[in-house]
Structures are given as structure tokens and as C-alpha cells.
Write an enzyme that holds these catalytic residues in place. Structure first.
Site, PDB file in Angstrom:
ATOM      1  N   HIS A   1      -7.641  -5.551  -0.521  1.00 32.63           N
ATOM      2  CA  HIS A   1      -6.433  -4.747  -0.429  1.00 32.63           C
ATOM      3  C   HIS A   1      -5.185  -5.468   0.091  1.00 32.63           C
ATOM      4  CE1 HIS A   1      -4.021  -1.213  -0.252  1.00 32.63           C
ATOM      5  NE2 HIS A   1      -4.033  -1.110   1.057  1.00 32.63           N
TER       6      HIS A   1
ATOM      7  N   ASP B   1      -9.270  -4.612  -5.351  1.00 29.05           N
ATOM      8  CA  ASP B   1      -8.678  -3.650  -4.418  1.00 29.05           C
ATOM      9  C   ASP B   1      -9.229  -2.259  -4.731  1.00 29.05           C
ATOM     10  OD1 ASP B   1      -7.130  -2.000  -2.849  1.00 29.05           O
ATOM     11  OD2 ASP B   1      -5.220  -2.927  -3.396  1.00 29.05           O
TER      12      ASP B   1
ATOM     13  N   SER C   1       0.827  -1.197   0.000  1.00 29.19           N
ATOM     14  CA  SER C   1       0.000   0.000   0.000  1.00 29.19           C
ATOM     15  C   SER C   1       0.871   1.260   0.000  1.00 29.19           C
ATOM     16  CB  SER C   1      -0.952  -0.039   1.209  1.00 29.19           C
ATOM     17  OG  SER C   1      -1.935   0.953   1.117  1.00 29.19           O
TER      18      SER C   1
END
Length: 314
Positions: free
Chosen positions: A287, A257, A130
Site C-alpha cells: 500500500h 495493494d 490513500s
């Protein structure tokens, strides 16, 4: 250097930037902030690891959430290490706030340079999830040749679905209105918090949702305006330099995601000039693949270890 180091919890360093306080290890960064460190050494301290991997966690996270990742890497003779990014977890700093993403990058490089001095002949890799994926991409762009390879996991390359009225995916001209709105918000209050993240966007696994909910070290708010401005600046700079990425990389991404758009991973494959690049997409996954439903996280971890070990031999 004496390999008895592996019996300790941290790397040694002549600059004394790494130190122990109580039972915890810290790295003092160039801004005088103490960053909480974690190390997953091999069980046998006499064995030299096949690879070193710096783990760069995501926004609102901390390295304690990567315990199973670090242990899995260590079981494969890979020494994993890292620190809670400034303002996250047990590290010092204003919570969820930096002036520039390069602050994260500089801290990462300081830690990795210490590891290189300690294990000079062992190949060094990056693993970023991320926000941490955005950070390791920037490190790879700014320091070409320093790392043997990078594993991206749901990386923040371009944001996933628009943030309310703000949609700054791909089109460079959108930086103008986005920049104006964010500057106005920043003028009012740089620590203004925007939105939040629902657990079902992070993982579909109910046990993992509970784990995240019960974790007292996570930042539970949304993104602060100043941090979001730092993200936007870094994202567009990274996008402008994608063709300069030559480091080998693997990117793992869930195709559902909605926090970090899978188009970003596809764009890296398309635009970068790395001669060794691959993508694995996970149908239906959201995610964070490392805490997704069991079959997803097991495959994601297996592919991560295999990719690193294959390239550690080159």
C-alpha cells in the site's frame, strides 16, 4: 512579501488563521477547529523554492510519518507543507470522523490559498496517499487550473478487495445495497468501528512496521461507519467526474495493494482528459510506497521529485 518568512516554521496570513501555540503551528479551519501544520522549508531561506507541495496523508496517519518525504522534497528545492487532517494526529476534531470528505478538501484549499498568497509565482502541487489521494483528486476536480500538478501515491479511487460482504468496486448499482447497509449501521451508531488494517498490508519492511506500531499519534482502529459513508459518497462522485480531470498527474501504485485497488489508478489514466498523465506500477509492492522496502521507497521518492521538478519549469 518579505522572504524572511522562510526562516519561520509557518506561512504568514493576514486573516490570522495560522498561529503558533507553544512550539507548534496551527491553522484554524472554517469550522473553528485547529489543525496541526508541518513545513519543510529549504535550508537556505534566501532561495525561492522551485515548487510548493501540499502533502495529504492517508486515513489513520499524520504528517509526522512523512518526515523523510518532506526532507527529500526540501533537499530538491521543493517546499513541502501540510496539516494533519481534522480528527487525525495532533489536529482537533472527533477522531477519524467527518460528515463529508469535502471538510478535508476545504481545509486543504484554505491552506493552499495561504501558500499561494505567500509564494504567488511558485507552482503549487498536490501529493496524496490513500485517503489523501481521494482528497486531492476531489480538490483537482473542484478547482481545475488551481494546481500545476498532482502526485497520487496508492490513491483511494476504488477500494481494494471487498470489505467482508461489501464490495462497492466500479459497479454503480452496488451503491444501493451498500448505502442501505451503511445507513442502518449509521442509525445504530455513526461511530461504530468496522474492521482494522494489518501492518503487512501497508508495508513489507519490518522496520517500518515497527515504526507504525510504536507511533502514538496514529488512529489504530478501523473505519467508522459515518466516515465510511462519507468515503463512499465521495468515491462515486469522483468516479462520475473522472473525465473532468484535466490537471497533469502522476500516479504511483503497488500492484499488490489490497487496500486501494490499483485498478483505480488505471481507471484515472483511462478516463481523465488530462493531456499529461502517467502511471508507474511497482511489482509486488503493497500500500504505502514511501515506507515500503528500501528499493521501492527510494524509487518512489525519486520519481516523485523528478516529476514535480520537470513540471515546475513549464
Amino acid at each position: 512579501m518579505d522572504r524572511v518568512l522562510s526562516r519561520r516554521n509557518s506561512f504568514s496570513d493576514q486573516s490570522h488563521k495560522v498561529f503558533t501555540r507553544g512550539t507548534f503551528d496551527y491553522l484554524e479551519n472554517e469550522r473553528g477547529q485547529n489543525l496541526f501544520c508541518k513545513y519543510w522549508h529549504l535550508d537556505d531561506p534566501t532561495i525561492e523554492p522551485k515548487a510548493l507541495v501540499f502533502i495529504s496523508h492517508g486515513f489513520s496517519e499524520h504528517l509526522g510519518l512523512y518526515e523523510h518525504v518532506g526532507r527529500t522534497l526540501a533537499q530538491n528545492n521543493i517546499l513541502a507543507f501540510g496539516h494533519d487532517h481534522v480528527g487525525h494526529g495532533r489536529s482537533e476534531g472527533i477522531r477519524a470522523y467527518v460528515e463529508s470528505v469535502d471538510e478535508y478538501v476545504n481545509d486543504l484549499m484554505d491552506h493552499c490559498k495561504i501558500a499561494k498568497r505567500e509564494y504567488g509565482n511558485v507552482p503549487l502541487f498536490l501529493l496524496g496517499h490513500s485517503m489523501g489521494g481521494m482528497v486531492v483528486l476531489r480538490a483537482g476536480l473542484l478547482y481545475p487550473g488551481f494546481f500545476r500538478g498532482i502526485v497520487f501515491q496508492g490513491p483511494l479511487i476504488i477500494p481494494g478487495p471487498q470489505l467482508g460482504p461489501i464490495d462497492f468496486r466500479l459497479s454503480w448499482w452496488k451503491t444501493i445495497p451498500v448505502g442501505v447497509v451503511l445507513r442502518l449501521m449509521d442509525w445504530v451508531d455513526p461511530e461504530m468501528i468496522l474492521g482494522g488494517v494489518a501492518m503487512n498490508l501497508i508495508t513489507r519492511d519490518e522496520d517500518m512496521k515497527k515504526m507504525l506500531k510504536d507511533d502514538g499519534l496514529r488512529w489504530e482502529g478501523g473505519c467508522k461507519v459515518r466516515l465510511l459513508r462519507a468515503f463512499v459518497n465521495c468515491l462515486y462522485d469522483n468516479l462520475a467526474q473522472l473525465r473532468n480531470l484535466t490537471t497533469p498527474f502522476l500516479t504511483l501504485h503497488g500492484d499488490h495493494d489490497s487496500l486501494c485497488n490499483v485498478l483505480g489508478s488505471r481507471l484515472m489514466i483511462q478516463e481523465s482528459r488530462s493531456g499529461d498523465k502517467s502511471i508507474i506500477e511497482f511489482p509486488g509492492a503493497v500500500h504505502n510506497l514511501y515506507i515500503e522496502i528500501r528499493e521501492v521507497r527510494e524509487i518512489a521518492l525519486k520519481r516523485t521529485c523528478e516529476w514535480i521538478l520537470q513540471r515546475s519549469l513549464k
